[in-house]
Design an enzyme around this catalytic site. Structure first.
Site, PDB file in Angstrom:
ATOM      1  N   THR A 131       0.928  -1.262  -0.278  1.00 14.40           N
ATOM      2  CA  THR A 131      -0.067  -0.047   0.047  1.00 14.40           C
ATOM      3  C   THR A 131       0.933   1.233  -0.102  1.00 14.40           C
ATOM      4  OG1 THR A 131      -1.627  -1.214   1.333  1.00 14.40           O
ATOM      5  CG2 THR A 131      -1.860   1.139   1.207  1.00 14.40           C
ATOM      6  N   THR A 132       1.793   1.270   0.843  1.00 10.75           N
ATOM      7  CA  THR A 132       2.814   2.503   0.826  1.00 10.75           C
ATOM      8  C   THR A 132       3.375   2.617  -0.370  1.00 10.75           C
ATOM      9  OG1 THR A 132       2.947   1.755   3.410  1.00 10.75           O
ATOM     10  CG2 THR A 132       4.370   3.301   2.515  1.00 10.75           C
ATOM     11  N   TYR A 195     -12.904  -5.266  -0.529  1.00 14.12           N
ATOM     12  CA  TYR A 195     -14.004  -4.753  -1.393  1.00 14.12           C
ATOM     13  C   TYR A 195     -14.971  -6.014  -1.048  1.00 14.12           C
ATOM     14  CZ  TYR A 195     -17.576  -2.310  -4.008  1.00 14.12           C
ATOM     15  OH  TYR A 195     -18.581  -1.942  -4.757  1.00 14.12           O
ATOM     16  N   TYR A 231      -1.735 -11.000   4.825  1.00 16.52           N
ATOM     17  CA  TYR A 231      -1.818  -9.544   5.364  1.00 16.52           C
ATOM     18  C   TYR A 231      -3.438  -9.245   5.862  1.00 16.52           C
ATOM     19  CZ  TYR A 231      -1.318  -4.385   5.133  1.00 16.52           C
ATOM     20  OH  TYR A 231      -1.485  -3.048   5.392  1.00 16.52           O
ATOM     21  N   ARG A 236      -8.877  -1.116   5.778  1.00 16.92           N
ATOM     22  CA  ARG A 236      -8.645  -0.946   4.166  1.00 16.92           C
ATOM     23  C   ARG A 236      -9.384  -2.221   3.343  1.00 16.92           C
ATOM     24  NH1 ARG A 236      -4.892   2.467   2.099  1.00 16.92           N
ATOM     25  NH2 ARG A 236      -3.577   3.550   3.695  1.00 16.92           N
ATOM     26  N   LYS A 259       1.284 -10.299   8.551  1.00 19.27           N
ATOM     27  CA  LYS A 259       1.218  -8.797   9.020  1.00 19.27           C
ATOM     28  C   LYS A 259      -0.308  -8.439   9.791  1.00 19.27           C
ATOM     29  CE  LYS A 259       1.774  -4.105   7.330  1.00 19.27           C
ATOM     30  NZ  LYS A 259       1.998  -3.257   6.133  1.00 19.27           N
ATOM     31  N   ILE A 303       6.260  -4.523  10.214  1.00 18.72           N
ATOM     32  CA  ILE A 303       6.262  -3.976   8.791  1.00 18.72           C
ATOM     33  C   ILE A 303       5.623  -2.470   8.860  1.00 18.72           C
ATOM     34  CG2 ILE A 303       5.645  -4.153   6.513  1.00 18.72           C
ATOM     35  CD1 ILE A 303       5.336  -7.048   7.002  1.00 18.72           C
TER      36      ILE A 303
END
Length: 393
Positions: A131-132, A195, A231, A236, A259, A303
């Site tokens: 994402t980052t 989503y 993850y 999100r 994560k 992370i």
């Protein structure tokens, strides 16, 4: 801050040579062995970052047996020039790396190279294209460029490179995962499908099928499968990967860790309880502000977004926590708290890219739509945090 970032300056040429030498040695090993991979010591024997075999996942580190199906990663995944890095997943501070961009929006490979060299010296691992790293906004060609640069720079230094490959499309996730394996990454970070809000049985099926497919492909190519790190970030994705599902997935030898970024109180304890006896499964925090306590309570590291701007301090804080030096860890974490807060004053990675630009590590704070550079009214907050934590004068 200068102490962490001034060491080994001007080593770009040397690192390029090391990368070429590493690839050449890998090629020689392939020829000698006549196989599709280069043998490397098992993670459980090397102690890279931490001795995972001794970690267990109980409330404290233990000498618990890894259990059946967990003799992981005895060879280096990948093929061709990218194979043979030898870097292994382990504990510590892994930076969730940004993707620098010119004002035009083109990926700034020079700035990326400088950041990679910085983290090869100061971080325990690099997580790119998450994402980052604005992975969803990059083309396939740009992804390959980032992966190649990260592996060539970090792997020779023994710093594992993890690549984000998750999406809400199974075939795309598999394709990106296999490509990361081909290009020599040490692991992949796979987010829960976003989503669509899959229930737990569907999440289990998704990750199991992915790990099976990766394993089958690797066996056909004569190499080890690339380890998968799950993850979980419900804020999100809209779904929460429950500890019981994690424990089920941890039985798969191709799934290496998690994560965890739910931010839920007691989640680490719940994970430790459900994973009891399943040694070798790595638990990373995905919440910078909770990483110190996470590691003090038996988690294996973080992370981190904050590690983009303070990699040495984050690394030292996590190491102190894992060593049980609580006072030292909390002191370092107190220095980092202004950053933990300000770097999330709006959607990540908007603030951290502005911070890196302000520090002079990137020529631009540009992001690709649908994200934009940090709005002017929030810039003083990030600026003050950088000053308060000693990152700038």
């Amino acid at each position: 801050f200068a102490r962490h970032f001034s060491a080994n300056e001007g080593m770009g040429t040397g690192r390029a040579f090391s990368a070429r030498l590493g690839r050449w040695m890998g090629a020689v090993a392939l020829c000698l062995l006549g196989q599709g991979f280069a043998w490397a010591p098992d993670l459980r024997q090397t102690g890279w970052g931490c001795d995972v075999a001794r970690l267990g996942v109980g409330r404290t580190a233990s000498s618990a047996s890894a259990g059946p199906g967990h003799a992981r990663w005895s060879a280096v995944a990948g093929s061709g020039d990218e194979a043979g890095s030898g870097a292994r997943l382990g504990c510590g501070s892994y930076v969730a790396l940004v993707t620098p961009m010119h004002e035009s929006g083109k990926v700034d490979m020079d700035a990326l190279q400088e950041l990679l060299e910085l983290h090869a010296r100061n971080s325990d691992g690099v997580v790119a294209l998450g994402t980052t790293g604005e992975a969803a906004a990059l083309t396939t060609e740009e992804r390959d460029q980032v992966i190649r640069a990260a592996v060539a720079t970090c792997a020779p230094a023994g710093v594992p490179v993890v690549i984000g490959t998750g999406s809400n499309n199974f075939d795309s996730t598999l394709e990106m995962t296999l490509r990361a394996m081909e290009l020599g990454a040490a692991g992949v970070l796979v987010v829960t499908p976003y989503y669509v809000k899959p229930p737990q049985r569907c999440l289990s099926a998704h990750f199991t099928r992915l790990a099976d497919a990766v394993t089958e492909t690797a066996q056909a190519q004569g190499c080890d499968p690339i380890p998968i790190v799950l993850y979980n970030v419900p804020g999100r994705t809209g779904c929460d990967l429950k500890p019981e599902t994690v424990a089920e997935l941890a039985e798969h030898p191709g799934i290496a860790g998690l994560k965890e970024a739910s931010g839920l109180e007691g989640r680490l304890s719940d994970l430790q309880d459900t994973l009891a006896g399943k040694g070798g499964f790595i638990l990373y925090s995905g919440e910078d502000s909770q990483a110190c306590e996470w590691s003090l309570e038996g988690g294996h590291g973080v992370i981190s977004v904050t590690a983009n701007v303070a990699p040495g301090t984050m690394r030292d804080m996590i190491q102190a926590a894992r060593d049980g030096r609580a006072e030292a860890a909390k002191s370092l974490d107190a220095q980092l708290q202004p950053l933990h807060e300000s770097l999330f004053c709006t959607s990540n990675p908007i603030p951290v890219k502005w911070a890196l630009h302000r520090m002079g590590h990137m020529k631009s704070s540009t992001l690709r739509l649908p994200l934009m550079s940090l709005e002017e009214e929030l810039q003083p907050q990030v600026e003050n945090a950088l000053k308060d934590s000693g990152m700038i004068g």
